[in-house]
Design an enzyme around this catalytic site. Structure first.
Site, PDB file in Angstrom:
ATOM      1  N   GLY A 131       0.922  -1.576  -0.299  1.00  0.00           N
ATOM      2  CA  GLY A 131       0.083   0.490  -0.307  1.00  0.00           C
ATOM      3  C   GLY A 131       0.486   1.278  -0.279  1.00  0.00           C
ATOM      4  O   GLY A 131       0.499   2.353   0.570  1.00  0.00           O
ATOM      5  N   ASN A 133       1.691   3.344  -2.550  1.00  0.00           N
ATOM      6  CA  ASN A 133       1.469   4.998  -3.052  1.00  0.00           C
ATOM      7  C   ASN A 133       0.823   6.129  -2.881  1.00  0.00           C
ATOM      8  O   ASN A 133       0.383   6.689  -3.186  1.00  0.00           O
ATOM      9  CB  ASN A 133       0.173   4.037  -4.584  1.00  0.00           C
ATOM     10  CG  ASN A 133      -0.522   3.257  -4.447  1.00  0.00           C
ATOM     11  OD1 ASN A 133      -0.548   2.670  -3.602  1.00  0.00           O
ATOM     12  ND2 ASN A 133      -1.445   4.605  -4.500  1.00  0.00           N
ATOM     13  N   SER A 134       0.114   5.733  -1.500  1.00  0.00           N
ATOM     14  CA  SER A 134      -0.582   6.752  -0.986  1.00  0.00           C
ATOM     15  C   SER A 134      -0.105   6.695   0.417  1.00  0.00           C
ATOM     16  O   SER A 134      -0.206   5.582   1.640  1.00  0.00           O
ATOM     17  CB  SER A 134      -1.457   7.354  -1.618  1.00  0.00           C
ATOM     18  OG  SER A 134      -2.279   5.839  -0.724  1.00  0.00           O
ATOM     19  N   ILE A 136       0.508   6.434   4.599  1.00  0.00           N
ATOM     20  CA  ILE A 136       1.365   6.048   5.412  1.00  0.00           C
ATOM     21  C   ILE A 136       1.584   5.353   4.671  1.00  0.00           C
ATOM     22  O   ILE A 136       3.683   5.788   4.817  1.00  0.00           O
ATOM     23  CB  ILE A 136       1.007   5.693   7.003  1.00  0.00           C
ATOM     24  CG1 ILE A 136       0.968   6.635   7.815  1.00  0.00           C
ATOM     25  CG2 ILE A 136       1.723   4.490   7.892  1.00  0.00           C
ATOM     26  CD1 ILE A 136      -0.577   5.398   8.561  1.00  0.00           C
ATOM     27  N   GLY A 137       1.759   4.726   3.974  1.00  0.00           N
ATOM     28  CA  GLY A 137       2.872   3.422   3.508  1.00  0.00           C
ATOM     29  C   GLY A 137       3.841   3.961   2.066  1.00  0.00           C
ATOM     30  O   GLY A 137       4.692   4.087   2.034  1.00  0.00           O
ATOM     31  N   TYR A 231     -13.620  -2.133  11.108  1.00  0.00           N
ATOM     32  CA  TYR A 231     -12.075  -2.269  11.177  1.00  0.00           C
ATOM     33  C   TYR A 231     -11.472  -2.646  12.892  1.00  0.00           C
ATOM     34  O   TYR A 231     -10.546  -2.618  12.564  1.00  0.00           O
ATOM     35  CB  TYR A 231     -12.536  -0.603  11.139  1.00  0.00           C
ATOM     36  CG  TYR A 231     -11.041   0.203  11.545  1.00  0.00           C
ATOM     37  CD1 TYR A 231     -10.458   0.552  10.789  1.00  0.00           C
ATOM     38  CD2 TYR A 231     -10.742   0.592  12.612  1.00  0.00           C
ATOM     39  CE1 TYR A 231      -9.198   0.845  10.169  1.00  0.00           C
ATOM     40  CE2 TYR A 231      -9.280   1.049  13.036  1.00  0.00           C
ATOM     41  CZ  TYR A 231      -8.507   1.632  11.391  1.00  0.00           C
ATOM     42  OH  TYR A 231      -7.467   2.214  11.139  1.00  0.00           O
TER      43      TYR A 231
END
Length: 352
Positions: A131, A133-134, A136-137, A231
């Site tokens: 993940g 590409n945006s 925190i990752g 979640y």
């Protein structure tokens, strides 16, 4: 000042602060000496502490040493695009007769990932960030790439991952960063990624990662589904799965820790419901940045004091105790067994 801040030179200890008229310099062989401009003399000992110091290690990643037209050595910080006549390694000098440092908590909820990696060189290390590409990752991937690591952005959307790669290369053209396809919702994609990664002959990884867990309610009906409860259950499962993964792999030298980026993170989760959009808008001034959110992941990956240790839960760069259910080894083993049963016969599984 940006270059000095990146090197850590603006964070001086009052004991080591030089008196007015003094300047700290270095020799080519790495020793520190002190120049007194008022008396026009030099000496090896610090004018206040009386200690001798020497440079520790090589130049930080992204720095190069050059010589000007007068033959004077200066230093170039390619990442922050700054130059300075001060050796950036002055931030990492060691005493000629070092004393044991006092222990204290170095990082907290306001720390950024770049601050944790400050001055460290991860050349030769390989980091896989899912993940990436945006959010925190991306900040995790960028922070490691700007400090020499070979970073693989494992993402579902290759186009967006490639854009993220270009963005990182725009900040540091020598960064070793690439995108690979990985859709964690598809076992076939996971299998293909694993095969492609193994073929590169690289190795290392970083992963991100509560009430009693009711396994019968992990996939509730549409009428019983509530996004926030789902979640919370997923985060509980993250911790349990991380603990069981550590138990199984730690004998082979692989560790796993679960992390929480910290409360009050501003993310794109609000786009699915106008109520969340309103709440996120009101809370925005009090939220952490993505760089701060990435700090705990980065800390757990590189902290020397955590080497070889796992099965723990961290929040704001500090170890915390999760809920009693999250600490249950029996529940963790049951979740692992359930996961194995769920993927049996699925495309990409060993029997599928």
């Amino acid at each position: 000042m940006a270059a000095l801040r990146y090197a850590g030179l603006d964070d001086t200890d009052s004991e080591d602060e030089l008196p007015p008229g003094w300047e700290q310099r270095t020799t080519k062989d790495g020793w520190v000496y002190y120049a007194n401009h008022a008396e026009e003399k030099t000496q090896w000992e610090h004018p206040k502490t009386g200690k001798r110091k020497r440079i520790a290690g090589d130049l930080p990643y992204g720095w190069e040493q050059e010589t000007d037209e007068n033959g004077q050595v200066f230093f170039v910080d390619h990442i922050n695009k700054r130059t300075t006549y001060l050796d950036p390694r002055l931030a990492f000098t060691v005493d000629d007769n070092p004393t044991k440092p006092t222990s204290r908590q170095r990082y907290d909820g306001s720390t950024t990932a770049m601050e944790i990696l400050q001055g460290r060189d991860f050349t030769g290390k390989v980091v896989v960030v899912t993940g990436a590409n945006s959010g925190i990752g991306f900040e995790t991937a960028k922070s490691f790439a700007l400090h020499g690591a070979h970073v693989i952005l494992a993402c579902r959307n290759v186009t967006r991952a490639s854009e993220a790669v270009s963005q990182i290369l725009g900040e540091w053209h020598k960064a070793k960063v690439e995108a690979m396809t990985l859709d964690l919702a598809l076992l076939r994609s996971v299998q293909h990624f694993a095969q492609a990664f193994k073929a590169k002959n690289l190795f290392t990884d970083i992963n991100d990662s509560s009430g009693k867990l009711d396994f019968s309610r992990l996939s509730p009906s549409k009428n019983d589904y509530w996004a926030m409860l789902a979640y919370n259950r997923s985060k509980l499962c993250n911790i349990l799965f991380s603990n069981e993964l550590h138990r199984r792999l730690s004998p082979r030298g692989v560790t796993s820790n679960a992390v929480h980026p910290g409360n009050m993170m501003y993310s794109s989760i609000h786009r699915n419901w106008w109520v969340y959009t309103l709440l996120f808008t009101l809370a925005r001034p009090f939220t952490k940045s993505m760089q701060q959110g990435a700090a705990t992941t980065v800390y757990c990956a590189v902290a020397p004091e955590l080497e070889g240790l796992g099965g723990m839960y961290f929040n704001n760069c500090c170890r915390c105790l999760p809920s009693p259910e999250a600490q249950s080894p029996e529940t963790a083993r049951a979740l692992w067994a359930l996961s194995e049963r769920l993927i049996q016969g699925a495309p990409g599984s060993p029997s599928g």
